[in-house]
Design a protein around this motif. Structure first.
Motif, PDB file in Angstrom:
ATOM      1  N   HIS A 122     -18.049   5.016   3.505  1.00 27.03           N
ATOM      2  CA  HIS A 122     -16.883   4.165   3.291  1.00 27.03           C
ATOM      3  C   HIS A 122     -17.170   2.727   3.729  1.00 27.03           C
ATOM      4  O   HIS A 122     -16.909   1.765   2.998  1.00 27.03           O
ATOM      5  CB  HIS A 122     -15.699   4.750   4.071  1.00 27.03           C
ATOM      6  N   LEU A 123     -17.718   2.571   4.928  1.00 33.58           N
ATOM      7  CA  LEU A 123     -17.967   1.233   5.458  1.00 33.58           C
ATOM      8  C   LEU A 123     -19.044   0.480   4.676  1.00 33.58           C
ATOM      9  O   LEU A 123     -19.032  -0.748   4.612  1.00 33.58           O
ATOM     10  CB  LEU A 123     -18.364   1.326   6.935  1.00 33.58           C
ATOM     11  N   LEU A 124     -19.949   1.223   4.058  1.00 36.99           N
ATOM     12  CA  LEU A 124     -20.980   0.593   3.218  1.00 36.99           C
ATOM     13  C   LEU A 124     -20.513   0.427   1.771  1.00 36.99           C
ATOM     14  O   LEU A 124     -21.294   0.077   0.897  1.00 36.99           O
ATOM     15  CB  LEU A 124     -22.260   1.422   3.260  1.00 36.99           C
ATOM     16  N   LYS A 125     -19.226   0.709   1.536  1.00 32.86           N
ATOM     17  CA  LYS A 125     -18.589   0.531   0.232  1.00 32.86           C
ATOM     18  C   LYS A 125     -19.197   1.419  -0.859  1.00 32.86           C
ATOM     19  O   LYS A 125     -19.189   1.078  -2.040  1.00 32.86           O
ATOM     20  CB  LYS A 125     -18.636  -0.943  -0.205  1.00 32.86           C
ATOM     21  N   ARG A 126     -19.688   2.570  -0.438  1.00 31.54           N
ATOM     22  CA  ARG A 126     -20.198   3.541  -1.411  1.00 31.54           C
ATOM     23  C   ARG A 126     -19.072   4.543  -1.675  1.00 31.54           C
ATOM     24  O   ARG A 126     -19.109   5.706  -1.306  1.00 31.54           O
ATOM     25  CB  ARG A 126     -21.469   4.189  -0.872  1.00 31.54           C
ATOM     26  N   TYR A 127     -18.036   4.003  -2.328  1.00 32.73           N
ATOM     27  CA  TYR A 127     -16.772   4.713  -2.430  1.00 32.73           C
ATOM     28  C   TYR A 127     -16.846   5.975  -3.285  1.00 32.73           C
ATOM     29  O   TYR A 127     -16.212   6.987  -2.959  1.00 32.73           O
ATOM     30  CB  TYR A 127     -15.690   3.780  -2.976  1.00 32.73           C
ATOM     31  N   GLU A 150      -8.392   6.062   1.868  1.00 33.67           N
ATOM     32  CA  GLU A 150      -8.951   4.705   1.803  1.00 33.67           C
ATOM     33  C   GLU A 150      -9.878   4.549   0.598  1.00 33.67           C
ATOM     34  O   GLU A 150      -9.809   3.554  -0.122  1.00 33.67           O
ATOM     35  CB  GLU A 150      -9.704   4.399   3.095  1.00 33.67           C
ATOM     36  N   VAL A 151     -10.767   5.529   0.384  1.00 37.36           N
ATOM     37  CA  VAL A 151     -11.714   5.385  -0.731  1.00 37.36           C
ATOM     38  C   VAL A 151     -11.023   5.583  -2.073  1.00 37.36           C
ATOM     39  O   VAL A 151     -11.464   5.011  -3.090  1.00 37.36           O
ATOM     40  CB  VAL A 151     -12.936   6.329  -0.578  1.00 37.36           C
ATOM     41  N   ASN A 167     -13.790   1.990  -7.667  1.00 38.07           N
ATOM     42  CA  ASN A 167     -13.647   1.311  -8.952  1.00 38.07           C
ATOM     43  C   ASN A 167     -12.827   2.167  -9.918  1.00 38.07           C
ATOM     44  O   ASN A 167     -13.007   3.382  -9.984  1.00 38.07           O
ATOM     45  CB  ASN A 167     -15.027   1.050  -9.578  1.00 38.07           C
ATOM     46  N   GLY A 168     -11.924   1.512 -10.626  1.00 40.05           N
ATOM     47  CA  GLY A 168     -11.123   2.219 -11.621  1.00 40.05           C
ATOM     48  C   GLY A 168     -10.077   3.133 -11.024  1.00 40.05           C
ATOM     49  O   GLY A 168      -9.691   4.138 -11.647  1.00 40.05           O
ATOM     50  N   ALA A 169      -9.597   2.804  -9.805  1.00 39.40           N
ATOM     51  CA  ALA A 169      -8.552   3.637  -9.185  1.00 39.40           C
ATOM     52  C   ALA A 169      -7.331   3.667 -10.098  1.00 39.40           C
ATOM     53  O   ALA A 169      -6.829   2.626 -10.529  1.00 39.40           O
ATOM     54  CB  ALA A 169      -8.184   3.072  -7.823  1.00 39.40           C
ATOM     55  N   THR A 170      -6.846   4.850 -10.394  1.00 35.00           N
ATOM     56  CA  THR A 170      -5.708   5.020 -11.296  1.00 35.00           C
ATOM     57  C   THR A 170      -4.399   4.993 -10.517  1.00 35.00           C
ATOM     58  O   THR A 170      -4.389   5.023  -9.279  1.00 35.00           O
ATOM     59  CB  THR A 170      -5.822   6.358 -12.039  1.00 35.00           C
ATOM     60  N   LEU A 171      -3.302   4.969 -11.254  1.00 33.94           N
ATOM     61  CA  LEU A 171      -1.986   5.049 -10.630  1.00 33.94           C
ATOM     62  C   LEU A 171      -1.856   6.349  -9.835  1.00 33.94           C
ATOM     63  O   LEU A 171      -1.342   6.356  -8.708  1.00 33.94           O
ATOM     64  CB  LEU A 171      -0.891   4.969 -11.696  1.00 33.94           C
ATOM     65  N   ARG A 215       2.818  -0.162  -5.131  1.00 33.83           N
ATOM     66  CA  ARG A 215       3.848  -0.932  -5.858  1.00 33.83           C
ATOM     67  C   ARG A 215       3.218  -1.813  -6.948  1.00 33.83           C
ATOM     68  O   ARG A 215       3.728  -1.894  -8.067  1.00 33.83           O
ATOM     69  CB  ARG A 215       4.633  -1.809  -4.877  1.00 33.83           C
ATOM     70  N   SER A 216       2.100  -2.454  -6.613  1.00 36.06           N
ATOM     71  CA  SER A 216       1.428  -3.323  -7.578  1.00 36.06           C
ATOM     72  C   SER A 216       0.912  -2.489  -8.754  1.00 36.06           C
ATOM     73  O   SER A 216       1.040  -2.906  -9.924  1.00 36.06           O
ATOM     74  CB  SER A 216       0.249  -4.022  -6.889  1.00 36.06           C
ATOM     75  N   SER A 217       0.374  -1.317  -8.463  1.00 31.58           N
ATOM     76  CA  SER A 217      -0.141  -0.455  -9.527  1.00 31.58           C
ATOM     77  C   SER A 217       0.999   0.034 -10.415  1.00 31.58           C
ATOM     78  O   SER A 217       0.861   0.058 -11.658  1.00 31.58           O
ATOM     79  CB  SER A 217      -0.867   0.729  -8.886  1.00 31.58           C
ATOM     80  N   GLU A 218       2.118   0.401  -9.815  1.00 28.29           N
ATOM     81  CA  GLU A 218       3.263   0.875 -10.597  1.00 28.29           C
ATOM     82  C   GLU A 218       3.838  -0.239 -11.472  1.00 28.29           C
ATOM     83  O   GLU A 218       4.186  -0.029 -12.637  1.00 28.29           O
ATOM     84  CB  GLU A 218       4.338   1.414  -9.663  1.00 28.29           C
ATOM     85  N   THR A 219       3.895  -1.445 -10.914  1.00 25.17           N
ATOM     86  CA  THR A 219       4.439  -2.580 -11.668  1.00 25.17           C
ATOM     87  C   THR A 219       3.551  -2.951 -12.843  1.00 25.17           C
ATOM     88  O   THR A 219       4.011  -3.164 -13.976  1.00 25.17           O
ATOM     89  CB  THR A 219       4.592  -3.809 -10.737  1.00 25.17           C
ATOM     90  N   SER A 220       2.250  -3.018 -12.600  1.00 33.93           N
ATOM     91  CA  SER A 220       1.316  -3.434 -13.657  1.00 33.93           C
ATOM     92  C   SER A 220       1.214  -2.421 -14.780  1.00 33.93           C
ATOM     93  O   SER A 220       0.859  -2.755 -15.897  1.00 33.93           O
ATOM     94  CB  SER A 220      -0.078  -3.676 -13.072  1.00 33.93           C
ATOM     95  N   ARG A 221       1.564  -1.174 -14.488  1.00 31.71           N
ATOM     96  CA  ARG A 221       1.453  -0.133 -15.520  1.00 31.71           C
ATOM     97  C   ARG A 221       2.819   0.308 -16.032  1.00 31.71           C
ATOM     98  O   ARG A 221       2.965   1.297 -16.722  1.00 31.71           O
ATOM     99  CB  ARG A 221       0.681   1.065 -14.984  1.00 31.71           C
TER     100      ARG A 221
END
Length: 382
Positions: free
Chosen positions: A282-287, A321-322, A327-331, A374-380
């Motif tokens: 996680h800390l090395l951003k290897r999500y 967190e991850v 990348n490409g996290a969905t609603l 909230r941002s994800s719900e609004t944008s979609r």
């Protein structure tokens, strides 16, 4: 600090190099520094005092322990006001006159104690375990855990109390005059407790010095593989604190593989190593790697340890967190992450108490998680 440096020029000596004062065992890189310390550094004034205290290592341990206890008592002063020690029932310790500490998961009037009382309690249990040759077994290891775990709530201490107990442990086992050789397994384990204590208050360089001295000594003494893996696990955390992220990831991967092979996938030690490895990813951003790995190990932790165990909670926090950060996290990902964090926060506060650092970390993450959802719900348009 454990004395691994010249008292004058701070040259690193490890555990065997250099020379010592013949009276008090203060360490030097050579005769020049020893003479300089005697003539100009004031050693002639305190040499006898150091010898009387048990030698340089014991003198240093006593001094550092007293300082760490004072810091812990001050940090706990507001919480412990008007309380008494659950072990000796006094507000001030009868001998040291120290105040009380807590910093575990106990609530109300439970769990207040003197570091000296906690140390004496741990020593009695560990002496008995050593007499009965229990070390290396679950029963023996649980007794050794008393050096950093509350006997009432069964949760680990945190922060400055861990540091104070680390120095108390090292102070207890360091002296040559208690009949222990310089290379002794119990002394090695005490070095480990001290290393964790130093790490817990951000003294990472000092912790690294202790842990790097501890590992080869334990290996030389033929320590069981499980004990060596524990030392490596602590070393990896220190690497991380010092910004040596790739070293941390490499060691944590090795520790997880070693425990998996040695103990199987359902053992507490293996699950703890799995959490540590996930945290490094996680800390090395290897999500993506972290997400795939936690999906595999969380069901095991929930089944074996239960929903309320600290390791299960930390794994689920890391998974949330991850999920947010991949990348490409969905609603749906953001909804699952937010719901997971909400549930983990409630459970962690109930189990660990509101003062625990992990609880604070989760609760600081919650507003960010809610905002992302909230941002994800609004944008979609959800």
């Amino acid at each position: 600090m454990i004395l691994t440096q010249c008292a004058v020029c701070a040259t690193e000596l490890g555990l065997t190099l250099g020379k010592k004062c013949g009276r008090c065992s203060t360490r030097y890189c050579g005769p020049e520094c020893q003479v300089q310390h005697w003539k100009e550094g004031g050693h002639d004034q305190i040499c006898k005092k150091i010898k009387k205290a048990g030698g340089a290592e014991q003198y240093n341990a006593d001094k550092k322990c007293a300082e760490a206890v004072a810091v812990a008592v001050e940090a706990c002063a507001e919480d412990t006001k008007g309380q008494t020690c659950y072990i000796c029932t006094q507000a001030l310790h009868w001998k040291t006159k120290e105040g009380l500490v807590r910093m575990c998961a106990c609530r109300g009037t439970a769990g207040f104690a003197h570091v000296s009382c906690l140390a004496e309690q741990a020593k009695i249990l560990c002496d008995e375990a050593e007499e009965r040759n229990l070390f290396g077994t679950e029963r023996g290891n649980s007794r050794w855990d008393r050096w950093n775990k509350c006997s009432l709530c069964e949760q680990k201490y945190h922060g400055v109390v861990v540091c104070a107990l680390g120095w108390a442990c090292w102070k207890t086992y360091v002296a040559r005059n208690v009949g222990r050789p310089q290379a002794d397994m119990i002394r090695c384990l005490a070095m480990g407790v001290l290393g964790i204590g130093l790490y817990s208050v951000g003294h990472s360089e000092d912790a690294l010095s202790v842990q790097e001295a501890q590992y080869p000594m334990m290996k030389r003494l033929g320590a069981p593989e499980q004990e060596l893996l524990t030392v490596q696990c602590n070393l990896a955390s220190t690497y991380l604190a010092l910004g040596r992220d790739e070293d941390c990831l490499r060691v944590r991967r090795d520790v997880y593989s070693g425990r998996l092979k040695l103990l199987g996938d359902e053992h507490l030690g293996t699950l703890s190593a799995a959490h540590n490895y996930t945290s490094a990813l996680h800390l090395l951003k290897r999500y993506e790697e972290a997400k795939a790995f936690t999906r595999k190990v969380i069901p095991v932790a929930r089944r074996v340890l239960g929903e309320s165990h600290e390791i299960t909670l930390k794994m689920r926090w890391c998974y949330a967190e991850v999920l947010h950060k991949a990348n490409g996290a969905t609603l749906d990902d953001n909804r699952e992450a937010a719901a997971t964090l909400e549930e983990v926060a409630r459970t962690a506060r109930r189990v660990l108490g509101g003062a625990h650092p992990f609880v604070g970390m989760i609760e600081r993450a919650l507003p960010f998680s809610r905002a992302l959802l909230r941002s994800s719900e609004t944008s979609r348009g959800a």
